[in-house]
Motif scaffolding. Structure first.
Motif, PDB file in Angstrom:
ATOM      1  N   VAL A   1       0.838  -1.211   0.000  1.00  0.00           N
ATOM      2  CA  VAL A   1       0.000   0.000   0.000  1.00  0.00           C
ATOM      3  C   VAL A   1       0.869   1.256   0.000  1.00  0.00           C
ATOM      4  O   VAL A   1       0.644   2.187  -0.790  1.00  0.00           O
ATOM      5  N   LEU A   2       1.894   1.290   0.869  1.00  0.00           N
ATOM      6  CA  LEU A   2       2.764   2.481   0.935  1.00  0.00           C
ATOM      7  C   LEU A   2       3.543   2.640  -0.365  1.00  0.00           C
ATOM      8  O   LEU A   2       3.732   3.764  -0.849  1.00  0.00           O
ATOM      9  N   GLY A   3       3.983   1.512  -0.944  1.00  0.00           N
ATOM     10  CA  GLY A   3       4.746   1.555  -2.202  1.00  0.00           C
ATOM     11  C   GLY A   3       3.919   2.164  -3.328  1.00  0.00           C
ATOM     12  O   GLY A   3       4.452   2.856  -4.194  1.00  0.00           O
ATOM     13  N   GLY A   4       2.609   1.918  -3.313  1.00  0.00           N
ATOM     14  CA  GLY A   4       1.742   2.395  -4.397  1.00  0.00           C
ATOM     15  C   GLY A   4       1.137   3.761  -4.147  1.00  0.00           C
ATOM     16  O   GLY A   4       0.438   4.303  -4.993  1.00  0.00           O
ATOM     17  N   ALA A   5       1.374   4.334  -2.955  1.00  0.00           N
ATOM     18  CA  ALA A   5       0.697   5.596  -2.605  1.00  0.00           C
ATOM     19  C   ALA A   5       1.567   6.808  -2.936  1.00  0.00           C
ATOM     20  O   ALA A   5       2.703   6.885  -2.483  1.00  0.00           O
ATOM     21  N   PRO A   6       1.044   7.773  -3.707  1.00  0.00           N
ATOM     22  CA  PRO A   6       1.826   8.987  -3.965  1.00  0.00           C
ATOM     23  C   PRO A   6       1.855   9.923  -2.761  1.00  0.00           C
ATOM     24  O   PRO A   6       2.776  10.705  -2.597  1.00  0.00           O
ATOM     25  N   ARG A   7       0.813   9.857  -1.925  1.00  0.00           N
ATOM     26  CA  ARG A   7       0.695  10.724  -0.759  1.00  0.00           C
ATOM     27  C   ARG A   7       0.333   9.894   0.463  1.00  0.00           C
ATOM     28  O   ARG A   7      -0.554   9.050   0.392  1.00  0.00           O
ATOM     29  N   VAL A   8       1.014  10.148   1.561  1.00  0.00           N
ATOM     30  CA  VAL A   8       0.719   9.409   2.794  1.00  0.00           C
ATOM     31  C   VAL A   8       0.557  10.416   3.944  1.00  0.00           C
ATOM     32  O   VAL A   8       1.398  11.296   4.134  1.00  0.00           O
ATOM     33  N   ALA A   9      -0.538  10.289   4.665  1.00  0.00           N
ATOM     34  CA  ALA A   9      -0.774  11.129   5.850  1.00  0.00           C
ATOM     35  C   ALA A   9      -0.391  10.317   7.083  1.00  0.00           C
ATOM     36  O   ALA A   9      -0.830   9.175   7.238  1.00  0.00           O
ATOM     37  N   ILE A  10       0.481  10.893   7.922  1.00  0.00           N
ATOM     38  CA  ILE A  10       0.982  10.139   9.074  1.00  0.00           C
ATOM     39  C   ILE A  10       0.645  10.888  10.364  1.00  0.00           C
ATOM     40  O   ILE A  10       0.869  12.099  10.477  1.00  0.00           O
ATOM     41  N   ALA A  11       0.128  10.132  11.336  1.00  0.00           N
ATOM     42  CA  ALA A  11      -0.208  10.712  12.639  1.00  0.00           C
ATOM     43  C   ALA A  11       0.472   9.905  13.734  1.00  0.00           C
ATOM     44  O   ALA A  11       0.710   8.712  13.579  1.00  0.00           O
ATOM     45  N   CYS A  12       0.794  10.579  14.834  1.00  0.00           N
ATOM     46  CA  CYS A  12       1.240   9.840  16.014  1.00  0.00           C
ATOM     47  C   CYS A  12       0.336  10.240  17.174  1.00  0.00           C
ATOM     48  O   CYS A  12      -0.548  11.094  17.020  1.00  0.00           O
ATOM     49  N   HIS A  13       0.544   9.630  18.343  1.00  0.00           N
ATOM     50  CA  HIS A  13      -0.372   9.895  19.446  1.00  0.00           C
ATOM     51  C   HIS A  13      -0.198  11.300  20.017  1.00  0.00           C
ATOM     52  O   HIS A  13       0.840  11.942  19.841  1.00  0.00           O
ATOM     53  N   VAL A  14      -1.223  11.758  20.723  1.00  0.00           N
ATOM     54  CA  VAL A  14      -1.197  13.096  21.333  1.00  0.00           C
ATOM     55  C   VAL A  14      -0.096  13.169  22.393  1.00  0.00           C
ATOM     56  O   VAL A  14       0.358  12.140  22.900  1.00  0.00           O
ATOM     57  N   ASN A  15       0.332  14.370  22.722  1.00  0.00           N
ATOM     58  CA  ASN A  15       1.446  14.592  23.659  1.00  0.00           C
ATOM     59  C   ASN A  15       2.615  13.670  23.302  1.00  0.00           C
ATOM     60  O   ASN A  15       3.038  12.848  24.111  1.00  0.00           O
ATOM     61  N   PRO A  16       3.119  13.774  22.065  1.00  0.00           N
ATOM     62  CA  PRO A  16       4.042  12.745  21.581  1.00  0.00           C
ATOM     63  C   PRO A  16       5.332  12.651  22.386  1.00  0.00           C
ATOM     64  O   PRO A  16       5.905  13.665  22.777  1.00  0.00           O
ATOM     65  N   ASP A  17       5.758  11.408  22.649  1.00  0.00           N
ATOM     66  CA  ASP A  17       7.089  11.161  23.194  1.00  0.00           C
ATOM     67  C   ASP A  17       8.027  10.950  22.003  1.00  0.00           C
ATOM     68  O   ASP A  17       7.620  11.083  20.841  1.00  0.00           O
ATOM     69  N   ALA A  18       9.272  10.600  22.297  1.00  0.00           N
ATOM     70  CA  ALA A  18      10.254  10.503  21.212  1.00  0.00           C
ATOM     71  C   ALA A  18       9.983   9.307  20.300  1.00  0.00           C
ATOM     72  O   ALA A  18      10.346   9.331  19.128  1.00  0.00           O
TER      73      ALA A  18
END
Ligand SMILES: [Mn+2]
Length: 329
Positions: A14-31
């Motif tokens: 899926v990532l290989g075929g996607a021209p655009r990827v939206a990425i999120a991480c959890h709130v109050n992010p740690d490292a």
């Protein structure tokens, strides 16, 4: 939970075929959250893909150490995150509510790739790249990169290192395997200032925070029957001290050193007034199971939950649960 190898293959496709990827991480992010998100983003950009990264906090504020991670300057506010992404990835989030304002776009994404290493996990998403035995979400991102036949980039290396070093407690926790250290060695071959990065992550407190540690440690209590040492910090403690709630994440690391009990807890009042309970075990208890009983989660030796009650009731219920006594949830 589905086999990780199959899920890695599907994620790679899926990532290989996607021209655009939206990425999120959890709130109050740690490292680990910010590092895994930015590490994956740097790798995908090296393949010529567009990425957009965010986390669902409002007010939106990057952690103090964030500028040391390449790509952090391009993290956008949640309002600028696509509302209906074709392909969305979540990093280091164990549950939908950990995405905050980005839970809504996650619900509307056509493909949702859920990358995580928490044992207790809602297992959301159309593709679940979840391994509770992995040291960190950064390690899971490296597996995704390899499943895509790719190589770690210099920008990704610093980001992934930040998550690896912090989520392993600087390589001391039980999830550290020989492969974890091999990955560390691979990341360290890239040029980045690892001493400055770790200093920013671990040795960068304000004097106000140090004084507040004194207040919190002065309140430490011991309940031998619950095998628990605990302390608390209220919103007014933080306001009086001029300390930001995110600065207090490492308080638990001081409390947990008490040899008198196996379990340590820090009960912290959040901005919304609710009390958040962070727990650690020195090895004898599964605190993820305790947290799960209160609607939270985490790892066997490190877990937490948000209480529905005030401080006194929160403490009473925690003690009762640890003593194995029945209590009203
Ligand atoms: Mn993590």
């Amino acid at each position: 939970m589905k086999p990780v190898a199959d899920q890695l293959e599907r994620a790679a496709e899926v990532l290989g075929g996607a021209p655009r990827v939206a990425i999120a991480c959890h709130v109050n992010p740690d490292a680990d959250a910010l590092g895994s998100m930015l590490g994956l983003s740097a790798f995908l950009r090296s393949l010529g893909k567009e990425t957009v990264c965010s986390f669902g906090n409002q007010p939106f504020e990057l952690p103090r150490w964030a500028p040391l991670l390449p790509g952090s300057e391009e993290v956008v506010e949640p309002k600028d995150f696509p509302g209906e992404p074709e392909v969305m990835v979540t990093c280091d989030a164990a549950a939908l509510d950990r995405l905050g304002m980005l839970a809504a776009p996650a619900g509307r994404a056509r493909e949702l790739i859920w990358i995580d290493h928490h044992v207790s996990n809602d297992g959301l998403g159309t593709i679940q790249v979840i391994d509770g035995k992995a040291s960190s979400t950064c390690e899971m991102v490296v597996r995704v990169i390899r499943a895509m036949g790719g190589e770690i980039t210099p920008e990704a290396a610093a980001c992934l290192y930040a998550g690896l070093v912090t989520d392993t407690g600087r390589f001391q926790y039980e999830a550290v395997r020989p492969e974890t250290l091999e990955l560390d060695a691979q990341l360290r071959r890239f040029e980045f200032d690892h001493t400055r990065l770790v200093q920013a992550l671990y040795e960068d407190n304000s004097l106000a925070y140090l004084r507040m540690v004194g207040v919190a440690m002065g309140r430490v209590e011991h309940d031998p029957r619950a095998d628990l040492v605990w302390t608390y910090i209220t919103r007014s403690d933080l306001e009086r001290a001029g300390v930001h709630p995110s600065e207090t994440d490492d308080l638990i690391d001081v409390v947990r050193t008490a040899r008198e009990s196996d379990i340590a807890a820090v009960i912290k009042q959040q901005r919304d007034g609710r009390f958040k309970v962070s727990m650690r075990s020195r090895g004898a208890h599964d605190v993820a199971a305790i947290a799960a009983a209160f609607g939270g989660g985490g790892h066997r030796l490190a877990a937490g939950y948000t209480s529905k009650h005030g401080l006194a009731e929160t403490v009473a219920q925690l003690k009762a649960a640890l003593r194995g006594e029945p209590s009203e949830p």
